[in-house]
Scaffold this motif. Structure first.
Motif, PDB file in Angstrom:
ATOM      1  N   GLU A 138       0.808  -1.219   0.000  1.00  0.00           N
ATOM      2  CA  GLU A 138       0.000   0.000   0.000  1.00  0.00           C
ATOM      3  C   GLU A 138       0.838   1.265   0.000  1.00  0.00           C
ATOM      4  O   GLU A 138       0.571   2.193  -0.772  1.00  0.00           O
ATOM      5  CB  GLU A 138      -0.935   0.016   1.212  1.00  0.00           C
ATOM      6  N   ALA A 182      -8.655   3.895  -3.783  1.00  0.00           N
ATOM      7  CA  ALA A 182      -7.694   3.299  -2.858  1.00  0.00           C
ATOM      8  C   ALA A 182      -7.940   3.756  -1.431  1.00  0.00           C
ATOM      9  O   ALA A 182      -7.893   2.955  -0.484  1.00  0.00           O
ATOM     10  CB  ALA A 182      -6.271   3.653  -3.296  1.00  0.00           C
ATOM     11  N   HIS A 184     -10.768   4.805  -0.246  1.00  0.00           N
ATOM     12  CA  HIS A 184     -12.101   4.373   0.173  1.00  0.00           C
ATOM     13  C   HIS A 184     -12.178   2.866   0.426  1.00  0.00           C
ATOM     14  O   HIS A 184     -12.759   2.424   1.427  1.00  0.00           O
ATOM     15  CB  HIS A 184     -13.128   4.763  -0.887  1.00  0.00           C
ATOM     16  N   GLY A 186      -9.336   0.565  -0.075  1.00  0.00           N
ATOM     17  CA  GLY A 186      -8.073  -0.079   0.253  1.00  0.00           C
ATOM     18  C   GLY A 186      -7.428  -0.702  -0.972  1.00  0.00           C
ATOM     19  O   GLY A 186      -8.119  -1.170  -1.887  1.00  0.00           O
ATOM     20  N   THR A 187      -6.114  -0.736  -0.998  1.00  0.00           N
ATOM     21  CA  THR A 187      -5.407  -1.261  -2.165  1.00  0.00           C
ATOM     22  C   THR A 187      -5.454  -2.791  -2.236  1.00  0.00           C
ATOM     23  O   THR A 187      -5.118  -3.368  -3.272  1.00  0.00           O
ATOM     24  CB  THR A 187      -3.941  -0.809  -2.169  1.00  0.00           C
ATOM     25  N   ASP A 188      -5.857  -3.445  -1.144  1.00  0.00           N
ATOM     26  CA  ASP A 188      -5.945  -4.913  -1.194  1.00  0.00           C
ATOM     27  C   ASP A 188      -7.078  -5.386  -2.095  1.00  0.00           C
ATOM     28  O   ASP A 188      -7.170  -6.588  -2.394  1.00  0.00           O
ATOM     29  CB  ASP A 188      -6.102  -5.482   0.219  1.00  0.00           C
ATOM     30  N   ARG A 189      -7.920  -4.463  -2.538  1.00  0.00           N
ATOM     31  CA  ARG A 189      -8.989  -4.821  -3.467  1.00  0.00           C
ATOM     32  C   ARG A 189      -8.661  -4.365  -4.898  1.00  0.00           C
ATOM     33  O   ARG A 189      -9.527  -4.254  -5.749  1.00  0.00           O
ATOM     34  CB  ARG A 189     -10.318  -4.230  -2.999  1.00  0.00           C
ATOM     35  N   LYS A 258      -4.722   6.633   7.253  1.00  0.00           N
ATOM     36  CA  LYS A 258      -3.864   6.750   6.074  1.00  0.00           C
ATOM     37  C   LYS A 258      -3.344   8.174   5.856  1.00  0.00           C
ATOM     38  O   LYS A 258      -2.715   8.447   4.830  1.00  0.00           O
ATOM     39  CB  LYS A 258      -4.619   6.268   4.837  1.00  0.00           C
TER      40      LYS A 258
END
Length: 336
Positions: A138, A182, A184, A186-189, A258
């Motif tokens: 991230e 990202a 809103h 998250g970068t894991d999605r 963040k």
């Protein structure tokens, strides 16, 4: 049931490329495709090309608009698909792209963004950017989300949830949207793969080629909004010294957890684009950056450390006039 893909093609005065662009979409053989073409009132024959493909389009128009972001939002307002993407009229999809995109989203129902790589096509031939984006890191991704727009697709519900595209941006609307998603979701999605999905043309009329200064001003504007949302008015003030910050851009919501990323994002941007000083505004901005912002806790790679050292050497002068005089003297001596 196949996921429905809504693909918008914004177009303006690019008849030389439009036919090849449309064929690359319609030759995909993806039956659950909704293709919308939004032309800004071209007078170069684009309208006639669009009309020749009208039976393969879900909707099209040719009328004056407020720019590319406005055209994309027009398409988004009429889109009914599960997935959303856009292909500029001077770009092309590679064979099999839409099937690959649909498979990725079908396999992972939580996925919000999926992308691959785009070949860069110029008169010199095709090249492939070296970097492959890794959204699983991230901090690194937020510092430099260097995705390839023609090869990137989005979950439609997610795009609508964050409000679509910012109409006031004309060069970095894709960057702003990805950052918004990202923060809103998250970068894991998000997932990016080392696969070629599209072709992006580089030519003299390409916006990122002709208007790099405006591109950088808009990128600084987005970062300025990130800084304000993160409570970093000091960073926002530094950016405003060297860039025109566009007024009226929608706020960028940054979750409290963040907000610490703002400094890393600005540091990467400044070291990438302003490590070599050319004009007075740059000098003022970068001197303020080095004097006001403590970046001792910001992770830098080897290239960034080298840029920082170069920057600091340039700033070892009393002021702009001394910098300019020294530069002129070095030029006369034939040295850098």
């Amino acid at each position: 049931m196949m996921l429905r893909i809504s693909l918008t093609t914004p177009s303006f005065q690019q008849a030389a490329y439009l036919e090849e662009c449309l064929r690359s979409v319609h030759d995909q053989g993806y039956t659950a495709l909704e293709h919308l073409v939004v032309d800004g009132g071209s007078t170069d024959g684009s309208r006639e090309i669009i009309m020749a493909h009208a039976d393969q389009l879900a909707w099209w128009c040719s009328e004056k608009d407020q720019g590319q972001s406005d055209a994309l939002n027009k398409g988004l307002a009429r889109a009914t698909g599960d997935l959303f993407g856009w292909l500029n009229s001077d770009d092309m999809l590679l064979p099999g792209t839409l099937h690959r995109v649909a498979d990725a989203f079908e396999q992972d129902p939580q996925l919000v963004v999926f992308g691959g790589r785009s070949l860069l096509r110029s008169t010199a031939g095709d090249t492939l950017p070296e970097r492959v984006v890794d959204a699983s890191d991230e901090r690194r991704f937020m510092r430099n989300p260097g995705f390839d727009q023609p090869s990137t697709f989005f979950r439609m519900d997610a795009v609508r949830e964050v409000g679509g595209l910012e109409t006031r941006l004309h060069y970095v609307m894709d960057y702003e949207l990805v950052l918004r998603l990202a923060f809103h979701f998250g970068t894991d999605r998000m997932r990016f793969v080392d696969e070629r999905l599209a072709v992006a043309r580089l030519h003299d009329d390409c916006k990122t080629v002709r208007y790099q200064r405006r591109f950088l001003d808009e990128r600084a504007t987005v970062l300025h909004g990130v800084c304000l949302s993160a409570g970093r008015e000091d960073l926002a003030g530094v950016l405003a010294l060297g860039h025109h910050i566009s007024p009226g851009i929608r706020p960028m919501p940054v979750p409290e957890a963040k907000q610490g990323l703002a400094k890393e994002m600005v540091t990467h941007f400044l070291l990438k684009w302003h490590h070599t000083i050319h004009v007075r505004e740059q000098f003022s901005m970068m001197r303020a950056f080095r004097r006001r912002i403590d970046i001792s806790d910001v992770p830098l790679d080897d290239a960034e450390r080298a840029r920082l050292e170069k920057l600091d050497r340039q700033l070892k002068v009393p002021g702009w006039l001394a910098f300019r005089a020294g530069r002129k003297l070095r030029h006369l001596r034939g040295s850098r």
